[in-house]
Motif scaffolding. Structure first.
Motif, short mmCIF file in Angstrom:
data_model
loop_
_atom_site.label_atom_id
_atom_site.label_comp_id
_atom_site.label_asym_id
_atom_site.label_seq_id
_atom_site.Cartn_x
_atom_site.Cartn_y
_atom_site.Cartn_z
N ASN A 910 0.84 -1.22 0.00
CA ASN A 910 0.00 0.00 0.00
C ASN A 910 0.86 1.26 0.00
O ASN A 910 0.53 2.25 -0.67
CB ASN A 910 -0.93 -0.01 1.22
CG ASN A 910 -2.01 -1.06 1.10
OD1 ASN A 910 -2.41 -1.43 -0.02
ND2 ASN A 910 -2.51 -1.54 2.23
N SER A 940 -4.02 8.03 5.23
CA SER A 940 -3.62 6.65 4.86
C SER A 940 -2.18 6.38 5.23
O SER A 940 -1.84 5.31 5.76
CB SER A 940 -3.83 6.44 3.36
OG SER A 940 -5.19 6.59 3.01
N TYR A 944 -0.83 3.55 7.76
CA TYR A 944 0.14 2.53 7.34
C TYR A 944 1.39 2.59 8.20
O TYR A 944 1.92 1.55 8.64
CB TYR A 944 0.51 2.71 5.87
CG TYR A 944 -0.66 2.55 4.92
CD1 TYR A 944 -1.73 1.72 5.24
CD2 TYR A 944 -0.69 3.24 3.70
CE1 TYR A 944 -2.80 1.58 4.36
CE2 TYR A 944 -1.75 3.10 2.82
CZ TYR A 944 -2.80 2.27 3.17
OH TYR A 944 -3.84 2.14 2.33
#
Length: 978
Positions: A910, A940, A944
């Motif tokens: 990702n 995001s 992460y």
């Protein structure tokens, strides 16, 4: 052969068959002869006839007629042969040596001349002519009974012989008795009347007999009256005479009268006779008089028989326990009979391990039978009183050994006609091993050990032939390892795995000796098989020293066994100090003799050897140094035949056989075949450049040669993003070959790239469809097989993703964010968005760089150094394969590619995909209204980054993944979005 000529031969052949056999053409015999003859003529492959042989046969036949007194027949035969040879010009005939062909045929047809009727050659008018009438009846010749012919005159010789004083030419034949009539009369008498046959003859008739016949009849008469076997036929009514003042001696008769039993229904024997038959039964268990065998092949006692001092019931109860041992001996012997039965010759053969086991079993039985013979000899001497009780006491120890053999035999042996041979052989060895280990006394343990060691010989012979000569000879299919007949060629890496383990019984999986053999022999056998495929099996012994003795594995095993079990013998330890001096002196003498022989052979002067032959033992002159050493070793061998006796003499306690066997097998297997492992490694390293190939794999797949591989992946990224026709495997292979040729020009042509039919300009999507191939031949593909190349490609794709992420982030230019306006002319919102995306780029660059640094430095470099060190220390090909697989597995695990790190790898992917989103928005025009998108990207990344920090910390704490400590520290730092 022409058709006309063949038809002529066919017609002549019919006439010849009719003339010889008298068969009509419509008979079956004629048709059979016709087919046979024409077949032989059409398809014959015989050599030309030897005319000299035919001439010699004719001369021999003429000589034979002359010897038998048929001079006229011999002369006439010779004339007819000469007439035949001169009657036709055979030289003009197209068939070469036709006359000798015809004469040979006639000689073969008349080969059996001893049954021919020579009287048919009757002379007519002074000449000898053959009686060749055309009659069809066949005259049968009377055969001579040579036995009666040679006996002719024998009766007259004895009939004419009366006495020493009378003339041998006397014509007084009236007083000569008919010997044949007398002898026939004697033979027709019953056994009781034969004893008085000679007594009834008159003295005058005895004087007429020959001295030889008289002696023969006296011997026959003595045998009939003295051999103690007449009671066999008289047992139904015979009563053993008893002369005793004690009434107990007549117990059988008294009991029968008291119970009103018919005494004539029960015969009595002497205890001596029963004891003799009892001992015979131990030697040959079969149907006899007292002991009989029923329909179920079980032994029992005859019910209507006893001894005078016992009732029939008591007699039966005393002897019945022995019948159990008769059945045991009979069953053990039947096992050997079935193994060597000729009925099984066309069907399945028993395992050789069973034959070796049966030989050891028969040795124990033969020892028992020899002891039975010794007991019977003492019984026949009658020096002491033998009764059932005393005989049972003598047999007690020996019968205990029979019981041990039978119990072990029942547990160890399977039906080899039903089960596979390898199942029977392996179960036999493992069962004997556990019987030996679980034995509660020394005798049982030693018996099982002797059977086990004897049966192990077959496996040792198979191992010795395989590992020393390279031939895997398992003719009966009984070894625990089998060759895989899958049709693999020597250019396939499966050649190294051409042997597999058979499906064994559960008891074999618990046997430590069997597991040791499986582990050691299979690994060593693969190296030997590789040397055989390379045709280098003869180089094994070149590595050894010159004076090393090549001993068979079996002999070395027993020599080591002798030395090992001697450690547990106090008697031999005391003698060891006395023998040490003798051994050192013998060694010194051997060294002197060896030096002398070596010097004499270097001179290569036969005259000098002849001059010194009186001073040097002749056996040394005829053999070299190795032969002398081998002869001395052979004298010290321990044979498996006396294993049980030696084990009985060693110690009064049970020996630790597991420790002894494991130490011996480990020593002889490892020490004997270390040379083969070293040879395999040398061949792989020096001739096939194994280290170079492994280094190339790390340089390309793991990108250790970064300065070279960077050119390839940068051009690959450009082609994917710019060229829609990038997915051409040949085109990518050319790029890779061109790149690698800068350093590995000789190996660049081995590389190729394959791509699936994917049409995309996104690198992250295209990377999953790219596969590198390295064409490597055998035997290097034993190490670099399909499984390892799959792992190499997964590591390579992960490396490509990281390289692309760094390449993408590093190629983002700040001028693209400013545009044509200067920074001062931009409003604060635009400047704020630019600073946000720049910060996001730096955060991603930190995260991706941390992962890349961990992978390139800590994982690839450090593990490569450890791998190279382990590779230099490896001594055999199996160790090299295991070291390489272990290294690759560690790299695979440290790269977070194992299933337990799926969540971590998904998060890393990702982050890599986020780089493409950042690049897509790296433009001031796209940042004008990208506030929500920037918020999503920042959140995001925060998610992460936080997850990676926590997950890596937990992996280090809970999964013992210490190698992730550095990476965990990199993500534990405080970022702007965290």
């Amino acid at each position: 052969m022409g058709t006309k000529t063949l038809n002529d031969i066919h017609n002549d052949m019919k006439q010849l068959i009719t003339a010889i056999t008298s068969f009509e053409q419509n008979e079956e015999g004629f048709q059979i002869c016709e087919r046979f003859c024409m077949n032989s003529i059409k398809h014959h492959r015989f050599l030309s006839i030897n005319s000299n042989t035919t001439k010699e046969a004719i001369k021999a036949l003429i000589t034979k007629f002359s010897i038998h007194g048929k001079y006229d027949v011999a002369q006439k035969f010779e004339e007819l042969v000469n007439m035949f040879l001169s009657s036709f010009d055979f030289e003009q005939h197209p068939q070469y040596d036709l006359q000798w062909y015809l004469l040979t045929l006639l000689l073969e047809l008349s080969k059996d001349t001893n049954q021919c009727d020579l009287e048919s050659l009757k002379p007519t008018r002074g000449e000898c002519t053959f009686n060749a009438s055309g009659e069809k009846e066949i005259e049968t010749t009377e055969e001579i009974d040579w036995a009666q012919y040679l006996k002719e005159g024998q009766e007259a010789f004895f009939n004419g012989y009366k006495s020493d004083t009378e003339s041998e030419w006397s014509d007084n034949a009236e007083d000569v008795p008919d010997l044949s009539t007398n002898f026939q009369a004697c033979t027709n008498l019953t056994d009781t009347d034969k004893a008085i046959c000679i007594a009834t003859t008159t003295e005058k008739e005895i004087n007429t007999l020959s001295a030889a016949l008289n002696e023969e009849l006296k011997s026959r008469n003595w045998l009939l009256s003295n051999v103690q076997n007449t009671w066999w036929n008289e047992l139904d009514w015979w009563k053993y005479p008893v002369k005793s003042q004690f009434c107990d001696a007549y117990l059988c008769e008294i009991w029968q009268k008291a119970t009103e039993t018919d005494c004539s229904n029960c015969g009595t024997l002497g205890e001596y006779l029963v004891c003799r038959e009892l001992l015979w039964m131990f030697y040959v268990p079969t149907h006899m008089v007292v002991f009989q065998q029923n329909e179920d092949k079980d032994f029992c006692i005859r019910p209507d028989i006893s001894v005078p001092s016992l009732t029939a019931v008591a007699f039966n109860s005393i002897l019945l326990p022995f019948c159990e041992y008769f059945s045991m001996i009979h069953e053990i012997e039947q096992f050997g009979v079935e193994i060597y039965s000729k009925e099984n010759s066309l069907y399945k053969k028993p395992p050789l391990t069973y034959e070796a086991y049966n030989a050891a079993l028969r040795q124990h039985l033969m020892k028992f039978k020899n002891e039975i013979i010794d007991i019977e000899k003492n019984l026949m001497k009658q020096d002491e009183t033998f009764t059932f009780l005393s005989l049972s006491t003598l047999l007690k120890t020996h019968l205990y050994n029979i019981k041990i053999l039978y119990e072990v035999h029942q547990r160890a042996v399977s039906d080899w006609k039903i089960h596979p041979n390898w199942m029977c052989a392996s179960k036999l060895l493992s069962s004997l091993y556990f019987e030996m280990q679980k034995s509660h006394n020394r005798k049982r343990s030693n018996i099982c050990a002797s059977l086990y060691l004897s049966s192990l010989n077959v496996y040792l012979n198979i191992i010795d032939t395989w590992l020393s000569e390279g031939r895997f000879e398992d003719w009966r299919g009984e070894f625990i390892i089998v060759r895989c007949l899958n049709g693999t060629t020597s250019e396939n890496n499966e050649q190294y795995k051409a042997f597999s383990l058979r499906s064994l019984d559960s008891i074999c999986m618990e046997d430590p000796i069997m597991q040791f053999l499986i582990k050691k022999v299979q690994r060593m056998g693969q190296s030997i098989e590789l040397l055989v495929s390379l045709d280098r099996i003869t180089d094994i012994w070149k590595i050894n020293t010159v004076n090393e003795i090549k001993m068979p594995l079996n002999d070395e095993f027993y020599c080591k066994l002798k030395i090992e079990i001697a450690k547990y013998s106090m008697h031999e330890l005391k003698e060891g100090s006395c023998q040490e001096n003798a051994e050192t002196s013998d060694k010194y003498d051997d060294d002197v003799e060896r030096a002398i022989i070596q010097q004499l052979t270097e001179f290569n002067n036969p005259f000098l050897l002849k001059a010194l032959e009186d001073y040097i033992p002749p056996e040394l002159l005829k053999t070299d140094v190795t032969d002398v050493c081998c002869s001395k070793v052979k004298r010290t061998e321990i044979c498996s035949n006396n294993l049980f006796e030696r084990l009985e003499k060693v110690s009064d306690y049970i020996l630790p056989f597991r420790k002894i066997l494991e130490s011996i097998l480990a020593e002889i297997l490892v020490s004997r075949y270390n040379s083969a492992s070293k040879l395999v490694k040398n061949i792989m390293s020096e001739e096939y450049k194994m280290e170079s190939h492994l280094t190339l794999m790390r340089s390309v797949y793991m990108m250790e040669a970064g300065h070279i591989m960077s050119k390839f992946y940068q051009k690959l990224f450009q082609e994917i993003e710019c060229n829609q026709m990038w997915n051409n495997s040949y085109y990518l292979s050319c790029i890779l070959e061109e790149t690698l040729s800068q350093k590995w020009s000789d190996l660049s042509s081995r590389w190729s790239v394959s791509v699936c039919s994917t049409y995309t300009n996104q690198v992250l999507v295209a990377v999953d469809d790219i596969t590198l191939h390295y064409a490597i031949g055998w035997p290097i593909n034993i190490i670099l097989n399909k499984e390892t190349l799959i792992k190499y490609n997964e590591i390579f794709r992960f490396q490509l993703r990281l390289k692309w992420a760094l390449w993408t982030l590093n190629n983002l230019r700040f001028c693209d964010l400013e545009g044509s306006k200067s920074m001062c002319n931009k409003n604060k919102l635009e400047q704020f968005h630019i600073r946000r995306i720049e910060s996001l780029r730096f955060c991603l660059l930190h995260a991706i760089t941390s992962i890349h640094t961990y992978l390139s430095g800590q994982v690839l470099q450090n593990l490569s150094l450890v791998f190279e060190k382990s590779l230099t220390q490896a001594e055999c090909l199996d160790t090299i394969v295991s070291v390489h697989n272990e290294y690759l597995q560690k790299v695979y695990e440290h790269c977070l590619l194992t299933p337990e790190y799926d969540d971590l790898m998904a998060t890393v992917n990702n982050l890599i995909e986020m780089c493409s989103h950042v690049r897509a928005r790296w433009n001031y025009k796209k940042l004008m209204f990208a506030s929500e998108e920037l918020d999503l990207l920042e959140s995001s990344y925060t998610k992460y980054h936080t997850y990676l920090a926590l997950a890596l910390h937990n992996a280090v704490q809970n999964k013992d993944a210490n190698y992730l400590t550095g990476l965990s520290s990199a993500f534990n730092c405080s970022m702007s979005y965290v």
